[in-house]
Design a protein around this motif. Sequence first.
Motif, PDB file in Angstrom:
ATOM      1  N   ALA A  75       0.855  -1.191   0.000  1.00  0.00           N
ATOM      2  CA  ALA A  75       0.000   0.000   0.000  1.00  0.00           C
ATOM      3  C   ALA A  75       0.886   1.233   0.000  1.00  0.00           C
ATOM      4  CB  ALA A  75      -0.903  -0.001   1.226  1.00  0.00           C
ATOM      5  N   TYR A  76       0.501   2.180  -0.859  1.00  0.00           N
ATOM      6  CA  TYR A  76       1.254   3.425  -0.967  1.00  0.00           C
ATOM      7  C   TYR A  76       0.302   4.511  -1.469  1.00  0.00           C
ATOM      8  CZ  TYR A  76       1.426   2.302  -5.966  1.00  0.00           C
ATOM      9  OH  TYR A  76       1.087   1.999  -7.261  1.00  0.00           O
ATOM     10  N   VAL A  77       0.778   5.741  -1.480  1.00  0.00           N
ATOM     11  CA  VAL A  77      -0.027   6.860  -1.960  1.00  0.00           C
ATOM     12  C   VAL A  77       0.446   7.214  -3.368  1.00  0.00           C
ATOM     13  CG1 VAL A  77      -0.729   9.249  -1.562  1.00  0.00           C
ATOM     14  CG2 VAL A  77      -0.358   7.714   0.389  1.00  0.00           C
ATOM     15  N   ALA A  78      -0.472   7.142  -4.337  1.00  0.00           N
ATOM     16  CA  ALA A  78      -0.136   7.454  -5.727  1.00  0.00           C
ATOM     17  C   ALA A  78       0.138   8.943  -5.889  1.00  0.00           C
ATOM     18  CB  ALA A  78      -1.286   7.025  -6.647  1.00  0.00           C
ATOM     19  N   THR A  79       0.713   9.320  -7.020  1.00  0.00           N
ATOM     20  CA  THR A  79       1.056  10.729  -7.239  1.00  0.00           C
ATOM     21  C   THR A  79      -0.171  11.625  -7.295  1.00  0.00           C
ATOM     22  OG1 THR A  79       1.169  10.323  -9.618  1.00  0.00           O
ATOM     23  CG2 THR A  79       3.248  10.264  -8.399  1.00  0.00           C
ATOM     24  N   ASP A  80      -1.358  11.052  -7.573  1.00  0.00           N
ATOM     25  CA  ASP A  80      -2.585  11.866  -7.564  1.00  0.00           C
ATOM     26  C   ASP A  80      -3.191  11.984  -6.166  1.00  0.00           C
ATOM     27  OD1 ASP A  80      -3.788   9.409  -7.120  1.00  0.00           O
ATOM     28  OD2 ASP A  80      -4.977   9.428  -8.969  1.00  0.00           O
ATOM     29  N   GLY A  81      -2.499  11.437  -5.160  1.00  0.00           N
ATOM     30  CA  GLY A  81      -2.952  11.552  -3.777  1.00  0.00           C
ATOM     31  C   GLY A  81      -3.911  10.461  -3.323  1.00  0.00           C
ATOM     32  N   THR A  82      -4.270   9.544  -4.213  1.00  0.00           N
ATOM     33  CA  THR A  82      -5.197   8.477  -3.834  1.00  0.00           C
ATOM     34  C   THR A  82      -4.424   7.232  -3.409  1.00  0.00           C
ATOM     35  OG1 THR A  82      -5.373   7.692  -6.116  1.00  0.00           O
ATOM     36  CG2 THR A  82      -7.008   9.324  -5.384  1.00  0.00           C
ATOM     37  N   PRO A  83      -5.039   6.411  -2.544  1.00  0.00           N
ATOM     38  CA  PRO A  83      -4.337   5.215  -2.068  1.00  0.00           C
ATOM     39  C   PRO A  83      -4.305   4.113  -3.125  1.00  0.00           C
ATOM     40  CG  PRO A  83      -6.526   5.335  -1.114  1.00  0.00           C
ATOM     41  CD  PRO A  83      -6.342   6.587  -1.908  1.00  0.00           C
ATOM     42  N   ARG A  84      -3.288   3.292  -3.049  1.00  0.00           N
ATOM     43  CA  ARG A  84      -3.158   2.112  -3.896  1.00  0.00           C
ATOM     44  C   ARG A  84      -2.774   0.943  -3.007  1.00  0.00           C
ATOM     45  NH1 ARG A  84      -4.467   5.633  -6.962  1.00  0.00           N
ATOM     46  NH2 ARG A  84      -3.842   5.961  -9.109  1.00  0.00           N
ATOM     47  N   SER A  85      -3.228  -0.235  -3.375  1.00  0.00           N
ATOM     48  CA  SER A  85      -2.814  -1.467  -2.720  1.00  0.00           C
ATOM     49  C   SER A  85      -2.700  -2.520  -3.813  1.00  0.00           C
ATOM     50  CB  SER A  85      -3.838  -1.900  -1.667  1.00  0.00           C
ATOM     51  OG  SER A  85      -3.425  -3.114  -1.065  1.00  0.00           O
ATOM     52  N   ILE A  86      -1.496  -3.053  -3.983  1.00  0.00           N
ATOM     53  CA  ILE A  86      -1.264  -3.995  -5.070  1.00  0.00           C
ATOM     54  C   ILE A  86      -0.612  -5.277  -4.552  1.00  0.00           C
ATOM     55  CG2 ILE A  86      -1.063  -2.191  -6.834  1.00  0.00           C
ATOM     56  CD1 ILE A  86       2.045  -2.705  -6.651  1.00  0.00           C
ATOM     57  N   PRO A  87      -0.985  -6.413  -5.123  1.00  0.00           N
ATOM     58  CA  PRO A  87      -0.262  -7.642  -4.786  1.00  0.00           C
ATOM     59  C   PRO A  87       1.081  -7.630  -5.511  1.00  0.00           C
ATOM     60  CG  PRO A  87      -1.955  -8.099  -6.418  1.00  0.00           C
ATOM     61  CD  PRO A  87      -2.077  -6.639  -6.061  1.00  0.00           C
TER      62      PRO A  87
END
Length: 177
Positions: free
Chosen positions: A39-51
């Motif tokens: 999980a990290y914060v994308a450059t557009d400010g929205t959260p991401r969670s990737i396997p």
Amino acid sequence: MSRTSERLRPRGMKQNEITEILNRPVSRELLARDLTRLAYVATDGTPRSIPIAFAWNGSQIVLCTTKNAPKLPALRKNPMVALTIDTEVHPPKILLIRGRVELDVVDGIPEEYLQMNGSYEMTPEQRVEWEAEVRSLYDGMVRIVVTPTWAKLIDFETTLPSAVEELIRERAERQHA
């Protein structure tokens, strides 16, 4: 300060506390699995969670990705991440890790990438073909090295989510009041 705001305030962990949690037998089992969720914060400010596949080297978690991966600008901008490694059985075993990433651009294929993909079911012939394909596709990769700054193991036998632990304490206080 209310109990709720105390619970929500991040608590720093000492390195020896992190090491103790990560060295527990259940944690070691989880750190030997194939996938984590990053999980990290994308450059557009929205959260991401990737396997993503990972390797544990005894003190850090190493992830590998392409040099053109969309997550890299986000990780350069904000290197703080969270990882979840868990099981699919009941009760689940869950290892939660927060940390800071360092990005290491390397020529060729990092050894960790070959290790982390070594437990997939492949015949020896398939493995040779897969590795040849990987080596022909990538001229280099980026190692995403996560140094844990916080860790929690939830096994539902010896440890529970902090919110559940809080409810159990409150129930006990009500029963003894």
